[in-house]
Design a protein around this motif. Structure first.
Motif, PDB file in Angstrom:
ATOM      1  N   ALA A 184       0.705  -1.237  -0.186  1.00 51.00           N
ATOM      2  CA  ALA A 184       0.066  -0.034   0.002  1.00 51.00           C
ATOM      3  C   ALA A 184       0.919   1.354   0.229  1.00 51.00           C
ATOM      4  O   ALA A 184       0.698   2.109  -0.690  1.00 51.00           O
ATOM      5  N   PHE A 185       2.017   1.464   0.832  1.00 54.35           N
ATOM      6  CA  PHE A 185       2.637   2.517   0.915  1.00 54.35           C
ATOM      7  C   PHE A 185       3.553   2.739  -0.360  1.00 54.35           C
ATOM      8  O   PHE A 185       3.542   3.872  -0.943  1.00 54.35           O
ATOM      9  N   THR A 186       3.998   1.817  -0.939  1.00 57.91           N
ATOM     10  CA  THR A 186       4.786   1.904  -2.173  1.00 57.91           C
ATOM     11  C   THR A 186       3.617   2.459  -3.222  1.00 57.91           C
ATOM     12  O   THR A 186       4.299   3.292  -4.167  1.00 57.91           O
ATOM     13  N   ARG A 187       2.604   1.787  -3.185  1.00 62.57           N
ATOM     14  CA  ARG A 187       1.641   2.178  -4.244  1.00 62.57           C
ATOM     15  C   ARG A 187       1.296   3.547  -4.079  1.00 62.57           C
ATOM     16  O   ARG A 187       1.394   4.331  -5.253  1.00 62.57           O
ATOM     17  N   GLU A 188       1.076   3.996  -2.888  1.00 59.88           N
ATOM     18  CA  GLU A 188       0.912   5.514  -2.867  1.00 59.88           C
ATOM     19  C   GLU A 188       2.034   6.393  -3.250  1.00 59.88           C
ATOM     20  O   GLU A 188       1.867   7.323  -3.795  1.00 59.88           O
ATOM     21  N   ASP A 189       2.985   5.981  -3.226  1.00 57.32           N
ATOM     22  CA  ASP A 189       4.330   6.802  -3.427  1.00 57.32           C
ATOM     23  C   ASP A 189       4.205   6.719  -4.949  1.00 57.32           C
ATOM     24  O   ASP A 189       4.591   7.697  -5.384  1.00 57.32           O
ATOM     25  N   LEU A 190       4.060   5.631  -5.588  1.00 61.24           N
ATOM     26  CA  LEU A 190       4.006   5.711  -7.088  1.00 61.24           C
ATOM     27  C   LEU A 190       2.726   6.737  -7.603  1.00 61.24           C
ATOM     28  O   LEU A 190       2.981   7.252  -8.737  1.00 61.24           O
ATOM     29  N   TRP A 191       1.646   6.574  -6.925  1.00 61.90           N
ATOM     30  CA  TRP A 191       0.428   7.405  -7.544  1.00 61.90           C
ATOM     31  C   TRP A 191       1.251   9.040  -7.413  1.00 61.90           C
ATOM     32  O   TRP A 191       0.932   9.812  -8.518  1.00 61.90           O
ATOM     33  N   GLN A 192       1.887   9.535  -6.481  1.00 63.12           N
ATOM     34  CA  GLN A 192       2.473  10.755  -6.322  1.00 63.12           C
ATOM     35  C   GLN A 192       3.437  11.085  -7.664  1.00 63.12           C
ATOM     36  O   GLN A 192       3.373  11.918  -8.461  1.00 63.12           O
ATOM     37  N   THR A 193       4.295   9.834  -7.765  1.00 68.25           N
ATOM     38  CA  THR A 193       5.360   9.998  -9.007  1.00 68.25           C
ATOM     39  C   THR A 193       4.668  10.067 -10.203  1.00 68.25           C
ATOM     40  O   THR A 193       4.955  10.938 -10.966  1.00 68.25           O
ATOM     41  N   MET A 194       3.235   9.363 -10.487  1.00 68.85           N
ATOM     42  CA  MET A 194       2.482   9.551 -11.525  1.00 68.85           C
ATOM     43  C   MET A 194       2.162  11.038 -11.945  1.00 68.85           C
ATOM     44  O   MET A 194       2.074  11.252 -12.999  1.00 68.85           O
ATOM     45  N   HIS A 195       1.663  11.711 -10.964  1.00 69.52           N
ATOM     46  CA  HIS A 195       1.237  13.207 -10.908  1.00 69.52           C
ATOM     47  C   HIS A 195       2.734  13.964 -11.415  1.00 69.52           C
ATOM     48  O   HIS A 195       2.361  14.711 -12.563  1.00 69.52           O
ATOM     49  N   LYS A 196       3.690  13.636 -10.936  1.00 70.44           N
ATOM     50  CA  LYS A 196       4.967  14.527 -11.273  1.00 70.44           C
ATOM     51  C   LYS A 196       5.226  14.146 -12.741  1.00 70.44           C
ATOM     52  O   LYS A 196       5.471  15.031 -13.475  1.00 70.44           O
ATOM     53  N   VAL A 197       5.022  12.948 -12.920  1.00 67.19           N
ATOM     54  CA  VAL A 197       5.520  12.499 -14.505  1.00 67.19           C
ATOM     55  C   VAL A 197       4.547  13.245 -15.151  1.00 67.19           C
ATOM     56  O   VAL A 197       4.853  13.610 -16.499  1.00 67.19           O
ATOM     57  N   LYS A 198       3.241  13.166 -15.088  1.00 67.66           N
ATOM     58  CA  LYS A 198       2.209  13.708 -15.975  1.00 67.66           C
ATOM     59  C   LYS A 198       2.477  15.306 -16.189  1.00 67.66           C
ATOM     60  O   LYS A 198       2.491  15.478 -17.288  1.00 67.66           O
ATOM     61  N   GLN A 199       2.958  15.746 -15.227  1.00 64.74           N
ATOM     62  CA  GLN A 199       3.197  17.214 -15.479  1.00 64.74           C
ATOM     63  C   GLN A 199       4.301  17.374 -16.397  1.00 64.74           C
ATOM     64  O   GLN A 199       4.414  18.341 -17.173  1.00 64.74           O
ATOM     65  N   GLU A 200       5.760  16.629 -16.327  1.00 64.15           N
ATOM     66  CA  GLU A 200       6.719  16.776 -17.167  1.00 64.15           C
ATOM     67  C   GLU A 200       6.778  16.242 -18.368  1.00 64.15           C
ATOM     68  O   GLU A 200       7.360  16.763 -19.377  1.00 64.15           O
ATOM     69  N   GLU A 201       6.007  15.191 -18.503  1.00 59.28           N
ATOM     70  CA  GLU A 201       5.673  14.756 -19.884  1.00 59.28           C
ATOM     71  C   GLU A 201       4.609  14.129 -20.179  1.00 59.28           C
ATOM     72  O   GLU A 201       3.832  13.093 -19.710  1.00 59.28           O
ATOM     73  N   PRO A 202       3.752  15.108 -20.571  1.00 52.41           N
ATOM     74  CA  PRO A 202       2.320  15.081 -20.808  1.00 52.41           C
ATOM     75  C   PRO A 202       1.866  13.662 -21.682  1.00 52.41           C
ATOM     76  O   PRO A 202       2.716  13.466 -22.796  1.00 52.41           O
ATOM     77  N   PHE A 203       0.935  13.371 -21.406  1.00 49.77           N
ATOM     78  CA  PHE A 203       0.489  11.968 -22.144  1.00 49.77           C
ATOM     79  C   PHE A 203      -1.053  11.785 -21.947  1.00 49.77           C
ATOM     80  O   PHE A 203      -1.577  12.458 -21.082  1.00 49.77           O
ATOM     81  N   THR A 204      -1.715  11.130 -22.836  1.00 54.91           N
ATOM     82  CA  THR A 204      -3.260  10.807 -22.578  1.00 54.91           C
ATOM     83  C   THR A 204      -3.183   9.405 -21.958  1.00 54.91           C
ATOM     84  O   THR A 204      -2.510   8.435 -22.409  1.00 54.91           O
TER      85      THR A 204
END
Lengths: 282, 253
Positions: A184-204
């Motif tokens: 669960a904790f690793t998963r939540e970390d990755l969720w936040q990473t996803m937001h960061k990635v989406k800002q830097e590397e826009p995708f659909t």
């Protein structure tokens, strides 16, 4: 046209969405006869949008990812990507699965570079590696470039898998339960990473998930698929003000959203809350 | 390179030779019952030229048979690994062929290609050793997780690219495992032909002449020479494995 509870029919006419799944039906031939998986499914994803698909087990969510990536053709209906009908695999798609499937004989860096060795491009080897290093840094894996996948933890491997899916700048990122096997904790970390990635590397994005909190945290649109054969049962828009920090997931507003989705999943499973209570009492 | 990595096996061999010598000495066995290591030295020095020439003949024919087994075994493995139909069709044939004791095939081959001694020897070495290679390659290919394929296919990679980038390297650990088995099998094949063929060549023929002349230390010396060749070739495979599939080895601890 089939009436659908959310009043969301296919938008015939000029294309506005980047991914358009129009009236798609699909069957598989199995030993015990044909298996009807998708039934007039409609999903539309705007450019830059992020759609999460949730639904009961075995409702054809993975089939959906194979249709969008062009690995499979639907029996009926059409899949459109950027105004073009999908007829086969195309390199404008990046994929990540629950199993990170990194190549054990390659370093993390060379794993991320892999798509650039296949998709036609004019980058030199140094440029490819530079691109891979940039992404690895973005997801917090700098310093692990030369490690083998077996030397990394599950969460780190999934991060590397994400970099590989993005390295060739795909228009569409397809995520098939990528965080499903993580704690669960690793998963939540990755969720936040996803937001960061989406800002830097826009995708659909198209995300398949079992985790309702994950769906409202990451996506701007949540699609609930019905049980087999699956159609689009329910659609929820998550506004930009929706839960975007972990704390937001514990507000009454988020609880309300999760409640609605949970209720829809129960309907998709053909159950009611009363069924659950009865079963628990027995 | 750790020095104990060399010393340990050398010590083990010395201990083994010592025990062997002691066993023969304690029981007071004559030569024809069991030669002792101290008898082997004279046998080697007396026939050292023959050992070099025949040893080389055995070695190159074994390696040739092995290379043929690698090429054919890998090809068969690929066919069976990629196509279900071919696997269903070929498997019973291969298993049946493999079940035939090769000692029974030797006289047939020897008659079929009379006089072609090199060819016959290589053929038997090949026939006895290709099976594990074919099986391991086919299993390696058919157990490739579908996600690997999907990732490359979704990028528009061809079947050939998928094979070179993923299927081949992923199969290498299994391939080398099978190759280690195949090495020893190929030696058995070579020697079967060498011993059975009249006017044969190679260490097998030397063994046969030792038998004819009741030169028991020579027979034992040939066995030792064969063991040395086998170890040599085995470690060549180990080195190749380290180079090409070293990634599959996990660090202990």
């Amino acid at each position: 046209m089939m009436g659908q509870p959310h009043g969301y029919g296919p938008a015939w006419g000029p294309m506005t969405a980047l991914i358009e799944i129009r009236d798609v039906s699909h069957r598989f031939e199995t030993d015990s006869g044909p298996l009807h998986v998708l039934d007039h499914l409609n999903i539309s994803i705007e450019e830059g949008g992020f759609t999460a698909v949730v639904g009961p087990s075995g409702c054809g969510k993975s089939t959906l990812t194979r249709l969008v990536s062009g690995l499979m053709k639907p029996d009926e209906g059409e899949v459109w990507l950027h105004g073009e009908r999908v007829r086969g695999p195309r390199s404008t798609v990046g994929m990540a699965f629950q199993n990170p499937v990194l190549l054990e004989w390659r370093s993390i860096l060379n794993n991320v570079v892999l798509p650039l060795e296949i998709v036609p491009n004019k980058l030199t080897r140094a440029q490819k590696e530079e691109r891979a290093r940039f992404l690895l840094d973005l997801v917090g894996l700098s310093g692990f470039e030369d490690k083998r996948p077996s030397e990394l933890s599950g969460g780190m491997r999934q991060r590397a898998s994400l970099c590989r899916a993005l390295v060739h700048k795909p228009e569409v990122l397809i995520l098939d339960e990528p965080f499903g096997a993580l704690d669960a904790f690793t998963r939540e970390d990755l969720w936040q990473t996803m937001h960061k990635v989406k800002q830097e590397e826009p995708f659909t994005g198209l995300l398949i998930t079992h985790d309702l909190r994950e769906s409202i945290f990451l996506a701007d649109q949540v699609v609930v698929m019905s049980g087999r054969p699956a159609h689009t049962q329910y659609l929820m828009d998550v506004p930009a003000t929706g839960p975007r920090a972990l704390d937001d997931l514990y507000t009454p507003e988020a609880a309300e959203r999760l409640n609605i989705l949970r209720h829809q999943i129960q309907i998709a499973q053909g159950r009611t809350a009363d069924d659950d209570r009865k079963e628990a009492a027995e | 390179m750790n020095i104990s990595k060399v010393i340990t096996p050398v010590l083990a061999v010395l201990v083994f030779l010592g025990l062997w010598e002691a066993l023969v000495w304690v029981n007071d066995w004559p030569n024809y019952k069991m030669a002792s290591p101290s008898d082997l030295g004279p046998a080697f020095t007396r026939y050292w030229e023959l050992f070099l020439v025949y040893g080389w003949q055995t070695l190159w024919r074994t390696v040739a048979g092995l290379l043929l087994a690698i090429v054919v075994g890998t090809a068969l493995g690929m066919i069976m690994g990629f196509s279900r139909t071919m696997r269903d069709g070929l498997y019973p044939l291969l298993v049946g062929f493999n079940a035939i004791p090769k000692a029974t095939v030797v006289p047939i081959i020897a008659l079929m290609f009379v006089g072609a001694h090199d060819f016959n020897t290589i053929l038997i070495a090949f026939m006895i050793s290709f099976f594990p290679i074919a099986v391991s390659v086919s299993i390696g290919l058919s157990t490739l997780e579908p996600e690997y394929r999907d990732i490359l296919r979704s990028l528009g990679a061809s079947q050939m690219t998928i094979f070179w980038k993923i299927a081949l390297p992923k199969t290498l650990p299994e391939f080398f495992g099978a190759l280690k088995v195949a090495v020893t099998l190929a030696f058995i094949g070579t020697n079967l032909m060498e011993i059975v063929s009249p006017h044969g060549r190679g260490l097998g023929a030397l063994f046969d002449s030792g038998k004819t002349n009741s030169d028991y230390p020579l027979m034992f010396a040939v066995l030792i020479a064969l063991a040395v060749l086998g170890i040599l070739l085995y470690y060549v495979v180990v080195v190749l494995e380290k180079i090409f599939a070293g990634w599959a080895e996990r660090q202990p601890g």
